[in-house]
Design a protein around this motif. Structure first.
Motif, PDB file in Angstrom:
ATOM      1  N   GLU A  68      -9.153  -3.373  -1.258  1.00 56.58           N
ATOM      2  CA  GLU A  68     -10.506  -3.687  -1.711  1.00 56.58           C
ATOM      3  C   GLU A  68     -11.115  -4.777  -0.829  1.00 56.58           C
ATOM      4  OE1 GLU A  68     -12.142  -4.172  -6.023  1.00 56.58           O
ATOM      5  OE2 GLU A  68     -11.416  -6.142  -5.359  1.00 56.58           O
ATOM      6  N   GLN A  69     -10.261  -5.632  -0.312  1.00 54.17           N
ATOM      7  CA  GLN A  69     -10.701  -6.738   0.539  1.00 54.17           C
ATOM      8  C   GLN A  69      -9.699  -6.862   1.674  1.00 54.17           C
ATOM      9  OE1 GLN A  69     -11.077 -10.319  -1.735  1.00 54.17           O
ATOM     10  NE2 GLN A  69     -12.188 -11.397  -0.153  1.00 54.17           N
ATOM     11  N   ASP A  70     -10.185  -7.042   2.898  1.00 51.59           N
ATOM     12  CA  ASP A  70      -9.304  -7.107   4.050  1.00 51.59           C
ATOM     13  C   ASP A  70      -9.846  -8.124   5.044  1.00 51.59           C
ATOM     14  OD1 ASP A  70      -7.590  -6.723   6.181  1.00 51.59           O
ATOM     15  OD2 ASP A  70      -7.884  -4.567   6.295  1.00 51.59           O
ATOM     16  N   GLU A  71      -9.236  -9.291   5.056  1.00 51.48           N
ATOM     17  CA  GLU A  71      -9.577 -10.353   5.988  1.00 51.48           C
ATOM     18  C   GLU A  71      -8.313 -10.702   6.764  1.00 51.48           C
ATOM     19  OE1 GLU A  71     -11.363 -13.536   3.742  1.00 51.48           O
ATOM     20  OE2 GLU A  71     -12.618 -12.131   2.626  1.00 51.48           O
ATOM     21  N   PRO A  72      -8.421 -11.413   7.881  1.00 51.05           N
ATOM     22  CA  PRO A  72      -7.216 -11.710   8.664  1.00 51.05           C
ATOM     23  C   PRO A  72      -6.092 -12.380   7.861  1.00 51.05           C
ATOM     24  CG  PRO A  72      -9.160 -12.241   9.927  1.00 51.05           C
ATOM     25  CD  PRO A  72      -9.634 -11.886   8.534  1.00 51.05           C
ATOM     26  N   ASP A  73      -6.423 -13.292   6.965  1.00 51.41           N
ATOM     27  CA  ASP A  73      -5.404 -14.029   6.223  1.00 51.41           C
ATOM     28  C   ASP A  73      -5.440 -13.764   4.722  1.00 51.41           C
ATOM     29  OD1 ASP A  73      -4.410 -15.214   8.545  1.00 51.41           O
ATOM     30  OD2 ASP A  73      -5.917 -16.797   8.470  1.00 51.41           O
ATOM     31  N   GLU A  80       0.842  -1.207   0.000  1.00 55.14           N
ATOM     32  CA  GLU A  80       0.000   0.000   0.000  1.00 55.14           C
ATOM     33  C   GLU A  80       0.874   1.253   0.000  1.00 55.14           C
ATOM     34  OE1 GLU A  80      -4.150  -0.361   2.311  1.00 55.14           O
ATOM     35  OE2 GLU A  80      -2.433  -1.032   3.502  1.00 55.14           O
ATOM     36  N   ARG A  81       1.883   1.257   0.871  1.00 54.64           N
ATOM     37  CA  ARG A  81       2.793   2.410   0.937  1.00 54.64           C
ATOM     38  C   ARG A  81       3.605   2.533  -0.350  1.00 54.64           C
ATOM     39  NH1 ARG A  81       3.566  -0.085   5.911  1.00 54.64           N
ATOM     40  NH2 ARG A  81       5.617  -0.872   5.312  1.00 54.64           N
ATOM     41  N   LEU A  82       4.109   1.410  -0.840  1.00 53.35           N
ATOM     42  CA  LEU A  82       4.969   1.424  -2.021  1.00 53.35           C
ATOM     43  C   LEU A  82       4.226   1.895  -3.260  1.00 53.35           C
ATOM     44  CD1 LEU A  82       7.842   0.643  -3.131  1.00 53.35           C
ATOM     45  CD2 LEU A  82       6.777  -1.530  -3.810  1.00 53.35           C
ATOM     46  N   PRO A 140      -5.304  -1.229  -8.120  1.00 50.84           N
ATOM     47  CA  PRO A 140      -4.728   0.022  -8.608  1.00 50.84           C
ATOM     48  C   PRO A 140      -5.813   1.062  -8.838  1.00 50.84           C
ATOM     49  CG  PRO A 140      -4.729  -1.639 -10.350  1.00 50.84           C
ATOM     50  CD  PRO A 140      -5.242  -2.306  -9.102  1.00 50.84           C
ATOM     51  N   PRO A 141      -5.475   2.349  -8.722  1.00 57.30           N
ATOM     52  CA  PRO A 141      -6.486   3.398  -8.837  1.00 57.30           C
ATOM     53  C   PRO A 141      -7.210   3.429 -10.175  1.00 57.30           C
ATOM     54  CG  PRO A 141      -4.277   4.338  -8.576  1.00 57.30           C
ATOM     55  CD  PRO A 141      -4.151   2.865  -8.451  1.00 57.30           C
ATOM     56  N   GLY A 142      -6.548   3.058 -11.253  1.00 58.63           N
ATOM     57  CA  GLY A 142      -7.182   3.106 -12.566  1.00 58.63           C
ATOM     58  C   GLY A 142      -7.815   1.797 -13.000  1.00 58.63           C
ATOM     59  N   GLY A 143      -7.933   0.838 -12.090  1.00 60.68           N
ATOM     60  CA  GLY A 143      -8.455  -0.479 -12.441  1.00 60.68           C
ATOM     61  C   GLY A 143      -7.333  -1.363 -12.962  1.00 60.68           C
ATOM     62  N   GLY A 144      -7.664  -2.575 -13.278  1.00 56.89           N
ATOM     63  CA  GLY A 144      -6.670  -3.525 -13.786  1.00 56.89           C
ATOM     64  C   GLY A 144      -6.400  -4.630 -12.788  1.00 56.89           C
ATOM     65  N   THR A 145      -5.339  -5.361 -13.056  1.00 51.55           N
ATOM     66  CA  THR A 145      -4.980  -6.520 -12.258  1.00 51.55           C
ATOM     67  C   THR A 145      -4.592  -6.110 -10.847  1.00 51.55           C
ATOM     68  OG1 THR A 145      -4.222  -7.653 -14.244  1.00 51.55           O
ATOM     69  CG2 THR A 145      -3.451  -8.523 -12.153  1.00 51.55           C
ATOM     70  N   GLY A 146      -5.193  -6.751  -9.864  1.00 54.42           N
ATOM     71  CA  GLY A 146      -4.916  -6.457  -8.469  1.00 54.42           C
ATOM     72  C   GLY A 146      -3.771  -7.293  -7.927  1.00 54.42           C
ATOM     73  N   LEU A 147      -3.431  -7.030  -6.688  1.00 56.09           N
ATOM     74  CA  LEU A 147      -2.374  -7.744  -5.998  1.00 56.09           C
ATOM     75  C   LEU A 147      -2.934  -8.189  -4.649  1.00 56.09           C
ATOM     76  CD1 LEU A 147       0.620  -8.567  -6.063  1.00 56.09           C
ATOM     77  CD2 LEU A 147       1.174  -6.292  -5.166  1.00 56.09           C
ATOM     78  N   SER A 148      -2.863  -9.494  -4.386  1.00 63.33           N
ATOM     79  CA  SER A 148      -3.416 -10.046  -3.145  1.00 63.33           C
ATOM     80  C   SER A 148      -2.319 -10.692  -2.322  1.00 63.33           C
ATOM     81  CB  SER A 148      -4.500 -11.086  -3.452  1.00 63.33           C
ATOM     82  OG  SER A 148      -5.577 -10.491  -4.127  1.00 63.33           O
TER      83      SER A 148
END
Length: 125
Positions: A33-38, A25-27, A44-52
């Motif tokens: 978009e999703q935040d669960e314990p594990d 997030e900082r980098l 990305p702000p413009g849409g596209g492939t996310g990072l999990s």
């Protein structure tokens, strides 16, 4: 003929999904978009492939560069920057470590807090 398919995300294993997600997030400046314990997903702000990020019990960080018998990386992220020195300074301020082995003049390999290599790169001058 193949049915329509699209890569919707990349998943990195980590000892703590939330901690590694906070680093990225900082980098990158992406939002959760999703935040669960594990499990955490950044987009990305413009849409596209996310990072999990997924918490993995017994996580073993990869070794860069790997040698015989070392845990190998499964993938790495290539991140384009306009200014390599500024990108490296930002990555370090976010918690990245500059890797000891650097294979190219226009690329800098860093390790995220979980040990995943990622490359900052710029166009050759």
């Amino acid at each position: 003929m193949s049915p329509p398919m699209e890569i919707s995300g990349v998943v990195l294993g980590a000892p703590d999904a939330r901690s590694l997600a906070a680093f990225y997030e900082r980098l990158l400046g992406w939002r959760r978009e999703q935040d669960e314990p594990d499990w955490v997903r950044l987009v990305p702000p413009g849409g596209g492939t996310g990072l999990s990020f997924q918490t993995e019990a017994g996580y073993e960080p990869p070794v860069w560069p790997h040698g015989p018998g070392d845990q190998q990386m499964m993938l790495h992220l290539d991140i384009h920057v306009d200014d390599l020195a500024a990108g490296c300074a930002h990555a370090a301020a976010c918690g990245a470590t500059l890797a000891g082995f650097q294979p190219q003049a226009d690329v800098r390999v860093h390790l995220d807090p979980a040990g995943h290599p990622f490359c900052l790169w710029t166009e050759p001058a």
